[in-house]
Design an enzyme around this catalytic site. Structure first.
Site, PDB file in Angstrom:
ATOM      1  N   CYS A  61       0.743  -1.347   0.044  1.00 16.50           N
ATOM      2  CA  CYS A  61      -0.137   0.022  -0.137  1.00 16.50           C
ATOM      3  C   CYS A  61       0.857   1.307   0.172  1.00 16.50           C
ATOM      4  CB  CYS A  61      -1.145   0.067   1.285  1.00 16.50           C
ATOM      5  SG  CYS A  61      -1.959   1.361   1.369  1.00 16.50           S
ATOM      6  N   ALA A 107       9.707   4.331   1.484  1.00 18.98           N
ATOM      7  CA  ALA A 107      10.528   4.625   2.688  1.00 18.98           C
ATOM      8  C   ALA A 107      11.370   3.437   3.145  1.00 18.98           C
ATOM      9  CB  ALA A 107       9.631   5.048   3.925  1.00 18.98           C
TER      10      ALA A 107
END
Length: 203
Positions: A49, A69
């Site tokens: 996601c 990230a």
């Protein structure tokens, strides 16, 4: 939330890492209508996601950008993605949508490895190895999400399990290109996780 029903296969146009390599900005080409993609929207990319930070149209094709990230890069296959990589895509579930697969969060648990591929007359059979700490969540006839696709587990043996893939799924997802040795994102069934937790706390 997602269902594990892949709705498009996207192509990574470029990957831009930060100087420290702690964040990757990905531009992904897709066939979605750009007018329906809002900044902040969630799109599952190979089961991860990710949040849209920008979108547009170029060369007659929609693109959107997301950031992956350090945590995502470390625990999923996203760290190996490059320009030209193909990704299974799914838009976030809307109230009233058909739940054709199973409830998928888009929070990848780890990486499974394709051990073998067997092409049968009407389908393909894959055997995969899952990280041992996730093996207890895999059950025959249960659900599992692999690279964003909701699949039914066929057989289980220790930390290995198999799935049978029909021709339609092979043709509309990236699964058709899987070969032995390939790493794929895995998300275990949410209900299996809760059941295991309840069992632990009741002891």
């Amino acid at each position: 939330m997602f269902t594990g029903i892949v709705t498009d296969v996207g192509d990574i146009e470029r990957v831009t890492p930060t100087a420290q390599g702690q964040l990757h900005r990905l531009r992904i080409l897709c066939s979605y209508d750009q007018a329906t993609i809002a900044d902040g929207a969630s799109i599952a990319c190979n089961g991860i996601c990710l949040t849209v930070v920008a979108s547009g149209v170029a060369g007659g094709r929609t693109w959107f950008e997301v950031d992956a990230a350090a945590e995502t890069l470390g625990v999923t296959t996203a760290g190996d993605w490059a320009a030209g990589s193909r990704l299974n895509l799914e838009r976030a579930l809307k109230i009233g949508d058909e739940l054709g697969g199973h409830v998928v969060t888009g929070h990848v648990d780890g990486i499974a490895t394709v051990l073998t591929r067997e092409d049968l007359p009407d389908m393909a059979r894959f055997v995969l190895r899952v990280p041992r700490e996730l093996a207890r969540f895999i059950a025959a006839k249960g659900s599992v999400t692999l690279d964003g696709a909701s699949l039914t587990v066929n057989t289980v043996e220790d930390d290995r399990f198999s799935v049978l893939i029909i021709p339609h799924t092979l043709s509309v997802t990236t699964i058709g290109a899987w070969r032995g040795g390939q790493a794929v994102n895995i998300e275990v069934d949410l209900m299996a996780r809760y059941a295991a937790r309840l069992t632990e706390t009741s002891r």
